[in-house]
Structures are given as C-alpha cells and as structure tokens.
Write an enzyme that holds these catalytic residues in place. Sequence first.
Site, PDB file in Angstrom:
ATOM      1  N   GLU A 220       9.018  -9.067  54.820  1.00 34.92           N
ATOM      2  CA  GLU A 220       8.231  -8.516  53.713  1.00 34.92           C
ATOM      3  C   GLU A 220       9.101  -8.086  52.544  1.00 34.92           C
ATOM      4  OE1 GLU A 220       4.811  -5.948  55.479  1.00 34.92           O
ATOM      5  OE2 GLU A 220       6.532  -5.769  56.839  1.00 34.92           O
TER       6      GLU A 220
ATOM      7  N   TYR B 166       1.569 -21.229  61.989  1.00 27.32           N
ATOM      8  CA  TYR B 166       0.192 -20.785  61.857  1.00 27.32           C
ATOM      9  C   TYR B 166       0.026 -19.894  60.642  1.00 27.32           C
ATOM     10  CZ  TYR B 166       1.420 -16.258  64.125  1.00 27.32           C
ATOM     11  OH  TYR B 166       1.969 -15.040  64.441  1.00 27.32           O
TER      12      TYR B 166
ATOM     13  N   LYS C  80     -16.473 -36.030  31.837  1.00 28.09           N
ATOM     14  CA  LYS C  80     -17.578 -36.652  31.097  1.00 28.09           C
ATOM     15  C   LYS C  80     -17.165 -38.002  30.523  1.00 28.09           C
ATOM     16  CE  LYS C  80     -19.976 -33.781  28.742  1.00 28.09           C
ATOM     17  NZ  LYS C  80     -21.190 -33.640  29.573  1.00 28.09           N
TER      18      LYS C  80
ATOM     19  N   GLY D 135     -21.335 -25.672  31.745  1.00 32.77           N
ATOM     20  CA  GLY D 135     -21.769 -24.615  30.843  1.00 32.77           C
ATOM     21  C   GLY D 135     -20.668 -23.741  30.292  1.00 32.77           C
TER      22      GLY D 135
ATOM     23  N   HIS E 244     -29.295 -23.280  33.875  1.00 37.14           N
ATOM     24  CA  HIS E 244     -27.932 -22.736  33.896  1.00 37.14           C
ATOM     25  C   HIS E 244     -27.750 -21.763  35.055  1.00 37.14           C
ATOM     26  CE1 HIS E 244     -24.892 -19.678  32.839  1.00 37.14           C
ATOM     27  NE2 HIS E 244     -24.199 -20.723  32.435  1.00 37.14           N
TER      28      HIS E 244
ATOM     29  N   ARG F  55     -21.512 -37.141  37.402  1.00 37.77           N
ATOM     30  CA  ARG F  55     -20.378 -36.425  37.983  1.00 37.77           C
ATOM     31  C   ARG F  55     -20.748 -36.042  39.402  1.00 37.77           C
ATOM     32  NH1 ARG F  55     -21.061 -31.044  34.165  1.00 37.77           N
ATOM     33  NH2 ARG F  55     -23.115 -30.424  34.906  1.00 37.77           N
TER      34      ARG F  55
ATOM     35  N   MET G  81     -17.954 -24.654  28.440  1.00 34.52           N
ATOM     36  CA  MET G  81     -17.480 -25.029  27.102  1.00 34.52           C
ATOM     37  C   MET G  81     -18.663 -25.506  26.272  1.00 34.52           C
ATOM     38  SD  MET G  81     -13.799 -26.706  28.076  1.00 34.52           S
ATOM     39  CE  MET G  81     -14.493 -27.751  29.343  1.00 34.52           C
TER      40      MET G  81
ATOM     41  N   CYS H  91       0.850 -14.000  57.357  1.00 34.62           N
ATOM     42  CA  CYS H  91      -0.253 -13.155  57.813  1.00 34.62           C
ATOM     43  C   CYS H  91      -0.811 -12.257  56.713  1.00 34.62           C
ATOM     44  CB  CYS H  91       0.153 -12.306  59.017  1.00 34.62           C
ATOM     45  SG  CYS H  91       1.368 -11.034  58.640  1.00 34.62           S
TER      46      CYS H  91
ATOM     47  N   SER I 107       6.801 -13.437  60.858  1.00 35.91           N
ATOM     48  CA  SER I 107       5.513 -13.530  60.177  1.00 35.91           C
ATOM     49  C   SER I 107       5.718 -13.013  58.760  1.00 35.91           C
ATOM     50  CB  SER I 107       4.446 -12.695  60.899  1.00 35.91           C
ATOM     51  OG  SER I 107       3.169 -12.968  60.351  1.00 35.91           O
TER      52      SER I 107
ATOM     53  N   ARG J 129     -19.319 -33.543  22.714  1.00 38.62           N
ATOM     54  CA  ARG J 129     -19.409 -32.833  23.994  1.00 38.62           C
ATOM     55  C   ARG J 129     -18.031 -32.586  24.580  1.00 38.62           C
ATOM     56  NH1 ARG J 129     -24.689 -33.721  26.523  1.00 38.62           N
ATOM     57  NH2 ARG J 129     -25.976 -35.108  25.259  1.00 38.62           N
TER      58      ARG J 129
END
Length: 891
Positions: A757, A863, A29, A108, A461, A343, A110, A843, A776, A99
């Site tokens: 793991e 990946y 703000k 909404g 809201h 904003r 705060m 994964c 993985s 504000r």
Amino acid sequence: MRFSGNEVNQYVYKFSEGDASMRDLLGGKGAGVAEMTKLGMPVPEGFTITTSACVRYFDDGGKIDEDIKSQIFDALSELQESLGKRLGDPENPLLVSVRSGARVSMPGMMDTILNLGLNRDVVEALGARTGNPRWAWDSYRRFVQMYSDVVMGLDKSRFERAIDDLKRERGVESDTDLTAEDLEGLTDLFLDEYKRQVGRSFPADPVEQLMEAVKAVFRSWNNPRAIYFRRMNSIPDDWGTAVTVQRMVFGNMSADSGTGVAFSRNPSTGVKGLFGEYLMNAQGEDVVSGVRTPQPISHLKDQNPEVFDQFTHIVDKLELHYRDMQDMEFTIEEGKLYMLQTRNGKRTPQAAFRIASDLVDEGILTQEDAVCSIDPKYVTALLHPQFDADALAQGTLLGAGLPTSPGAASGRVVFTAEDAVEWTKRGEQVILVRLDTTPEDIVGMNYAQGVLTARGGMTSHAAVVARGIGRCCVSGVSGIEFSEDAEGNVVGCAIGENVVHEGDWISLDGNTGKVYAGRIATVPASISGAFGRVMGWADRFRRLEVRANADTPRDAEQAREFGAEGIGLVRTEHMFFQEDRITAIREMIVAANEQERRRALDKLLPMQRADFEALYEAMEGRSVTVRLIDPPLHEFIPKTPEAVAELAAQTGHDTAYIENVVDELREVNPMMGHRGCRLAITYPQIARMQAQAVVEAAINVKRRHPLWSVSPEIMVPLVVNRCELDYIKQQIDQTVGEILAHASDVTMVCQIGTMIETPRAAIRADEIAADAEFFSFGTNDLTQMTFGFSRDDAASFLDDYYDKHILDADPFMHLDRKGVGFLISRAAELGRRTRPNLRLSVCGEHGGDPESIAFCEELGLDYVSCSPYRVPGARLAAAQAVLGRRAPVRR
C-alpha cells in the site's frame, strides 16, 4: 494539456468515401450514414467533418483552420452540384442539418441544428413553391430557435414560453394546430428576441450560418453535460466529435410526412421485434423531447404499409450486418423513407443479457462475441433490488405512465436537476420529477434514484438516458399538473387527484410504469436465465479469479451467490464496531498494563473466532484472506464526555485517565500515523489474538466439514520494509505453531502475506517477498500515497483538474497505469523474482473496475477482490480482458 489527434491531411469525407471502419475519424453518426450509403440504403446525401478537425479546432484556440474551411467548402460545392440545389438560393434552396457524432454513443450530450440555410427570402419562396407556407414557417422558427440556443447560447425558455403563450391565446393544445400566419408571427417574435439579446440581427447568410453551426457543434464537445457524461463512462477528453452535414428531409412537410426512432429489439426487455415510435407531420426533436406523444411504430403499418415494409426490411438487414441490436432514426418526406442514423442501441441490463443470449441462438454471435458485447456496468445495475410484492400490493397508486427504464426506486420528490444533486449530497434519496427532461438534466438524473416525467415516450430523452445510466424511469404520466410559487419555481404537482409536494416520498416501478405514494420496501433481485447463461460463458473464458471484500456472513453469502471464488479481504476492524465488541476493544486500548490488555483481548477472542467461523461456513471451503486490524486506534475511542465517563466506569479508571489516553491517541495525520502493521508492532498481543482466532476458527470448521479445503490466509497491512513483516510474522508463526501442535487430527497450512500500500513497499518488494507468501495491492491507499491525494477530500478539487485537462478521470475509480500501475508492475516483477510462486492480487475498489481489471490481466495477477455487488461485473470484465473485449465483426 493540448488535444492530440491523428495528423491527417483529409478533414472532410463524403458519405460515399467512408464506412463503418472509420468510426474513430467520422464518429458514430458519420460512420453509420457512410455504411448505410455503402449498403445502398436511402440516406440523404452529405459529408462528415472529422474528429481530427475538432481536435485541431481546440488546438488552434477555437478557430477553424483555412485548410479545413477549404475542404468544407469543396465538399459543400460537390453536394450542391450533385443535388442541383444551393444554400440560400430562393429558387432551389439546399437546406442541411448539422449534427454531432462522437466515436462512442453520447445520446443527447452534444448539439444538433436542423433546417440550416433558411432566411426570410428562402422561406417565402419555399412556401410559395410548395404551396405549403405553414411548413416553411414552421421550419424557419425551429431553425431560429435551435441556432439561438446552440450557437449563441441564448435562454431557450423564452422561446418555449412564447410558443405556449401563443397556443393558449389561440386555444389549441398542439403545435400542429397553429396556422402559417401564427408561425410567421412566432418567428418574428423569435427574431426580435434574438436581436434584443445578441445586439444584432439573425444571420441571413447561409455560409455564415453553416460555419458558426460547425464551430458550435465542436464546442458542444466541452459543454458541461458532455464532460459529465464522459467522466461517467471513462471517455477520453481528447477524442473530439465529428460533425455530419446532411441534406435535410422534412418530416413536417405534409400529412404523409413524419419522423421516428426505432430499435430492432425492445431495449427494455431484449425481446426480438421492431420497437419504436413516430410522429406524423413532425421533426425529430418532437419525438425525443416528449413535446408531443408519439405513436407506436406498429401503427405505421396501417398508415403507410409500403414504407413500413421497406423500413422493417432495412432494420433486419442492419441488425444482421452489425450483429447487434440497432437504434435507428428515420424520416418520411411526402411518403418516401430516408434513414438518418443507425448505431448499436442503448439497452437495459436485463435486455443486454437477453439480446446477447438470443443472438448466439440465432447464429449471429459466438459465445465470445456475446460476452464482449455487454458493458460490465450493466451487471451491477441488474442486481439492484425490486419492490416487495406484498408491500407493493398495499401501496397507494398515484398514477401510471410508460415503463421506460426498469427497476424500483423510492425517494423524496425534487423538481430540478440541481436540487437532485444538492439533496443527494446531503444524504437524501430523491426522485427527479419533471415535465420532461433535457440533456442539461444528465447530472441530476445520475444522482437521482429514479426519474418521473409528465411527457415523453419510450424513446424520449428521459427514457434513453435513464436506460443508459441504469436509472429507473417512468415517462408520459398524463394529467400531471405542476404548481409554482410567485417566482416561477415548481413547488408541487398534482398526479390525478393527489397532490405531491417537494420532499414527499414517492415510489416508481420502472417495470410497470406505475407511481405510488410513500416509500415501498424492496427485495433483492433474482437473476437467472440469460444472465446465468452468459456469465457461465464468461467464467469459462476468464483467467483471473474473482474474490470479494466481505466482513460479515451476510456479505460473504451474497458474494458467493454472485459467483465469488473466495474472500480477498476481511476488514477485521469492521467487526469491532458492533455493539457487543466496541466496549472490549476500548478496554484494550485504554489498558494501563499488560494484564488489563490481555483481559480485554480474552473477551474479544471468542467473538473474533465466531466471526471467522461464520465467514468460513458462508464460503463453504473457498479461500478467506483476513487482514489484521488496520485503522488508527483513535477511531474506536469515545468522542463525547458522556461516552468517556461511561468507559471510565466500565474499566475502573477515572475520567481524567481516559481523557489523557484519548489525547495521546490524537494524531495530526492519522491515516499516515499509528495504524496498520505499526499497531501490531506496538501491540503484538493484538496480532497474536487475531491469528489465534483465525486459525482456531479454521480448525473448527475443518472438523465439521472435513471435505472442505480450509486454509487460513492472514494479511499484514501497510508494511514499508521486510523487518516489519518479519517481526509480525514471527508473532503469528509462533501462535499458529502452538495451536496446530494441539490439533493433530487436522492438516492445515496457514499462509501469511502482506498488503502493498506504500510506494516504498512496492520498490522494495523483492526483499518483502522473502517473508510474504502473497501480495495484495491495496490500491486505495497506494493511490493516496502515490498521488498525495486524500480520497476523502480529493473530490473538492478534482473537478478543477478535469476542467483544466490535468486529469481525465478519478484515480480512485480507475487505476492510474502510469504511476500506481507502474509501482504494481514493478512490485510484481520484483516479488516474483524472489518468490516465483508468489500470489498477486488487487483488493481495493479498483478490483471491480473493468479498466483496472484489464490491467491486472495484462500483468498476470492471480485474482481481484471487490465488493460483493461488483463481483459479477468483475467476472465479466475478467473474461473480456482475456478476449480483448473485441466488438463483433460486421458481416
């Protein structure tokens, strides 16, 4: 833990001293009003107290340091001098708003206080000076109500009931129909209520009002709804909020005054054009609360064409400057326009892709900017089902309102946010039905399938929050009447001529605003157009491959449609729970000798082979990684005496024998017991059967589709050292070698890898890599074992960790970089030291989390693999990880 922020000497900035680049310090703000001031737009004067001051406030135990106070008073003095007005001066009073404003939008969550600086003397003087006592008393009663709620935490329902009671007594429907005398009497009631609850009179000193308001806004950073919102959106707890103190301008001063909220594009559809609402003779909370039904912004052109033209010019300038759709608040005071905020606007998933695509076509964004402008969580929400057209046509229409957030939702009616949470936790789907929503309802809204409100417009809201969290919402359904029990609890409502009780099923169509009785069937979402275009750009920019966790052909096909480049995890145990397999796996478990076990596995072999063939077919030549059976065997055994007796009859064993096997399989800590690779070591026949099924399935599919690249990948779970993997790999290699020797017409290589793991596997990864062709990282189990948390039980105490700032986020949702991440990084380094071409992936469910994907990109993994519906979001996040997810640069 203590809050930590930037150590800066300057804690307060005039609007003229800041700009948009200071967002972290001034909050969204404060940075917005500073930038608009810099652009020469009509912004009421003021100053911003920085986020670092908020951090300091919490560090100092909830006190504002004398140095910060001094800077606030200096800024206030300069403001008063420049305006020729003073706080508390009846002759020429300065009134301000206080504000909140975090560095990221938290709509909404705060608190805000308007009209600060009023007391009885000032009100009476203002009323006489302006000739508008009604406006003066209306402003004061609003201030007393807000201050009582935000600063003192008083029950605001008492104040709201007093307003409703007065309107009924006067026979009017709207606040604007109350007279000056009515509002003066109402204010006196509020002041009496304040004194009754607090034990002292309402403060008349404006400086005391200001400092208490600033502290209250700081405190609102840690109110329950703000904390919940931060957890939902992975916002750090130690950022704090800035506080903007700004000269008040009044939309409730006269008939030619007003206030509104507008977007530069439609936040629901993304269509270019001014979209918003306003109210004349009102203040901002009237628009967002839904207490009064606002007018479309287009009507302002008829009421005040000069202001409308000025506003549209500013909107166009702001969107071009920020290079994104803008959400703006404005006030008109006696015919003069003022801009209060701008904003980047919250938007629906559909709108996000439309806006990004259009801004590229308009030459405002590059393709890279467009990809980085979309939050990956939007993608998953976009894939949710819609109502089946035929089922919808047969539905019973209850009523209609505004389609404030798109989608389709069915659920049982509840009337409180608390019930929405409670019912959902016990397995129900719910629709939260309210007169209107408030920021306190955020948790219930997030748990609900959809939200229905009787009041409110497109910028209320309920609308803004629902769009932000991806919930279907219908607002402003006029004519809803709520019924209460003797204790004042809502137990039902009438929508038109239909009565709906708590627990009844209703369905919401967020695309049309219609409300239906009962539960309406849905169909999968169709995605194309802007979505496909932007995702195509993302695929071009990303490096990480994205695969899916899929166990059935349907899941695999869905994943492929969503852009998965393979299956990174097939959990074979899920296949065994199907009705035609569970008996065979149980026969294998209770086998008394090798012959019985072999017979049971022979039954399972063709089933598994068919399963894998279907997966290979579904993926059309893409990679498929199959994990050997992982969970402890007790998960497959019968639990009831009847099921035990049935298994005894099927296997020819007596009941006592079966019960003895069941007892032997029972473990104190099964998730760290006889599971994973340990099963294959005890029962190597299982590993050999699964390997045979995988490779034979691959051969069969390769023969049917010779142009496809079908290369089986078998993954061994839960290893802790090389010897385990070496033993199981020998079993698999022997089985695979025998099969391939009889398939001379097919050229095929079977790769064997492992899941990392356990912490020990990670720190001995160099040894394990000697036998593994890929790693993985199973981050679900790795997180459990690193933290010592059970992911099934951690929710019972994690809230305490958040409240005490021990943890900021759930480590099962966002990868813990310092602990789990360190182990992954070390294992990757060690593994590639032994085997430079070692393929690495994640994964666990972290594979679909944008923050975790960014970490995978930093480490250079090959990946990620996640559930099918998270695949598109992972693709987008992977591209953003390469591009640095940079925001478009302002012009």
